[in-house]
Every structure is written in structure tokens, then in C-alpha cells.
Enzyme design. Structure first.
Site, PDB file in Angstrom:
ATOM      1  N   ASP A   1       0.785  -1.247   0.000  1.00 35.85           N
ATOM      2  CA  ASP A   1       0.000   0.000   0.000  1.00 35.85           C
ATOM      3  C   ASP A   1       0.816   1.296   0.000  1.00 35.85           C
ATOM      4  O   ASP A   1       0.480   2.242   0.738  1.00 35.85           O
ATOM      5  CB  ASP A   1      -0.960   0.014   1.200  1.00 35.85           C
ATOM      6  CG  ASP A   1      -1.958  -1.129   1.181  1.00 35.85           C
ATOM      7  OD1 ASP A   1      -1.839  -2.005   0.317  1.00 35.85           O
ATOM      8  OD2 ASP A   1      -2.847  -1.159   2.054  1.00 35.85           O
TER       9      ASP A   1
ATOM     10  N   LYS B   1      -6.953  -4.984  -2.932  1.00 39.33           N
ATOM     11  CA  LYS B   1      -7.699  -5.535  -1.780  1.00 39.33           C
ATOM     12  C   LYS B   1      -8.640  -4.471  -1.232  1.00 39.33           C
ATOM     13  O   LYS B   1      -8.481  -3.286  -1.524  1.00 39.33           O
ATOM     14  CB  LYS B   1      -6.740  -5.993  -0.699  1.00 39.33           C
ATOM     15  CG  LYS B   1      -5.975  -4.829  -0.149  1.00 39.33           C
ATOM     16  CD  LYS B   1      -5.037  -5.217   0.933  1.00 39.33           C
ATOM     17  CE  LYS B   1      -4.210  -4.023   1.331  1.00 39.33           C
ATOM     18  NZ  LYS B   1      -5.012  -2.939   1.934  1.00 39.33           N
TER      19      LYS B   1
ATOM     20  N   CYS C   1      -2.227  -2.663   7.583  1.00 39.51           N
ATOM     21  CA  CYS C   1      -2.030  -3.632   6.497  1.00 39.51           C
ATOM     22  C   CYS C   1      -0.728  -4.407   6.601  1.00 39.51           C
ATOM     23  O   CYS C   1      -0.688  -5.584   6.252  1.00 39.51           O
ATOM     24  CB  CYS C   1      -2.162  -2.924   5.158  1.00 39.51           C
ATOM     25  SG  CYS C   1      -3.866  -2.385   4.896  1.00 39.51           S
TER      26      CYS C   1
HETATM   27  C1  VGL Z   1      -4.760   0.901   5.681  1.00 46.06           C
HETATM   28  C2  VGL Z   1      -6.022   2.177   7.073  1.00 46.06           C
HETATM   29  C3  VGL Z   1      -7.107   2.052   6.244  1.00 46.06           C
HETATM   30  C4  VGL Z   1      -3.439   0.311   5.342  1.00 46.06           C
HETATM   31  C5  VGL Z   1      -5.832   0.755   4.843  1.00 46.06           C
HETATM   32  O1  VGL Z   1      -3.148   0.177   4.134  1.00 46.06           O
HETATM   33  O2  VGL Z   1      -2.684  -0.033   6.266  1.00 46.06           O
HETATM   34  N1  VGL Z   1      -4.868   1.607   6.800  1.00 46.06           N
HETATM   35  N2  VGL Z   1      -7.005   1.330   5.131  1.00 46.06           N
END
Ligand code: VGL
Ligand code: ZN
Length: 202
Positions: free
Chosen positions: A4, A90, A129
Site C-alpha cells: 500500500d 484488496k 495492512c
Molecule cells: C490501511 C487504514 C485504512 C493500510 C488501509 O493500508 O494499512 N490503513 N485502510
């Protein structure tokens, strides 16, 4: 596994984490080393529909972020994403939260197909994540290395990232600096390289 590293988690993004951008140059070095060694690199992407359940608009805890096909969902512009790299989306179902790169994706199957028994993990965010991906990889029986200088956390509570790392370490993950990971990978791939190249490297 690069988790991410998207605009929304970096400076100016909808869910910017402190110093999120600072993982990019270190990750690039390790992505390049893996790619040159012929090792697979997977990039995960938080890839939400506009009405995702985790958003405040639906009673969730996050501002709208990483909405499919928006600039915020794109990888950081400086991230080295080799042509043909494996990208895993995802969190793309409106009613399901999915922090882990393994949740609701084919990542586990793809790693098994490649006979991957060990992963090196970095990216954003440490307390969501990265943590959940590490936990799932451990549950699959993989050896998990978390690159501690290649991650940054949200820290809704001040020590969340620290706690996340304690948790994954207690479950069996190794925490190491990317420099040391590069050395370990170089060691282990040296014997796999063709002799002609090995002699040239000396
Ligand atoms: C994530 C918060 C909300 C991440 C994803 O990628 O860690 N954190 N959505
Ligand atoms: Zn998200």
C-alpha cells in the site's frame, strides 16, 4: 511484498501517515535488488469502492481514501514498480474491510504456486495492512521478515505501531533493517547466479 505505498497514505493524501513517503527510496533499493536477483515482488493496493464500509460516511473509522482509479489510490510517483509487476488489489468489496493483502485476494495461492516459503515485507501502514499481512503470512507457515526501516504507521493511539511490531515478532516474524535483508538475499542468491555473471561481479 510492498504494501500500500499509495498517495493517500503519503504527504498530502487523504489518510497521510507521518513520513509515509520516507519508505519509498529504501523500498526502491530492495525492489531493485530482488528484481535483479529474479525474485518475485508483489505490490498490494488498498482499492476501495466509493462507498466502502471503512469510510466515515458509512460509520467506519477512516476518511474516504484509496478510492479505485483516483490519484489517491495510485502508487507513490517515485515508487519503482517494474513493468509486469504483480499488483494485488484488496478492500474492493463495499461491505468488507480487508487490511491484509491476503484477505479476499489470490495472493496466497500465487505465492504457493511460486513455492515461496519466505517473504520480506515493507510499506504502509505498520499498524494495519503490514501487521495483518504479516500475521496471515505467518499463519500460512511462511518465514516472515518485516523491514523495520521501510514501514510507517497511522498510530491512532501513539504506540500502535510499536505494539503491532511486538505482536508480529511474538508470532514469529523477524524484524530487520533493509540493508541486512539485502545482504541476506545477496548471500542466498549468489549460488544461484550463472557462473559467468558471478565472476564478472568480483
Ligand atoms: C490501511 C487504514 C485504512 C493500510 C488501509 O493500508 O494499512 N490503513 N485502510
Ligand atoms: Zn483502506
Amino acid at each position: 511484498m510492498v504494501v500500500d505505498v499509495q498517495n493517500d497514505f503519503c504527504l498530502g493524501g487523504a489518510l497521510a501517515v507521518k513520513d509515509g513517503d520516507r519508505v519509498v527510496s529504501k523500498l526502491n533499493r530492495i525492489i531493485e535488488a530482488f528484481t535483479k536477483a529474479g525474485l518475485p515482488v508483489f505490490f498490494t493496493r488498498d482499492w476501495h469502492p466509493p462507498n466502502h464500509i471503512s469510510f466515515k460516511s458509512r460509520g467506519g473509522i477512516w476518511p474516504s481514501h484509496c478510492v479505485q482509479n483516483t490519484t489517491g489510490a495510485q502508487f507513490h510517483p517515485d515508487l519503482l514498480v517494474p513493468r509486469g509487476a504483480a499488483i494485488v488489489n484488496k478492500g474492493d468489496k463495499p461491505d468488507l474491510e480487508a487490511y491484509s493483502g491476503f484477505q479476499g485476494t489470490d495472493l496466497g495461492d500465487r505465492l504457493r504456486q511460486l513455492n515461496v516459503g519466505e517473504i520480506f515485507l515493507g510499506g504502509l501502514t505498520t499498524d494495519y495492512c503490514v501487521r495483518e499481512s504479516a500475521v496471515d503470512a505467518l499463519a500460512m507457515g511462511m518465514k516472515v521478515n518485516v523491514l523495520k526501516d521501510c514501514i510507517r504507521g497511522v498510530n491512532l493511539r501513539p504506540n500502535d505501531s510499536e505494539r503491532a511490531l511486538d505482536e508480529v515478532a511474538a508470532k514469529g516474524a523477524r524484524l530487520l533493517y533493509s540493508e541486512d535483508a539485502m545482504k541476506a538475499v545477496a548471500e542466498r542468491t549468489r549460488d544461484l547466479r550463472p557462473k559467468t555473471i558471478r565472476s564478472r561481479v568480483k
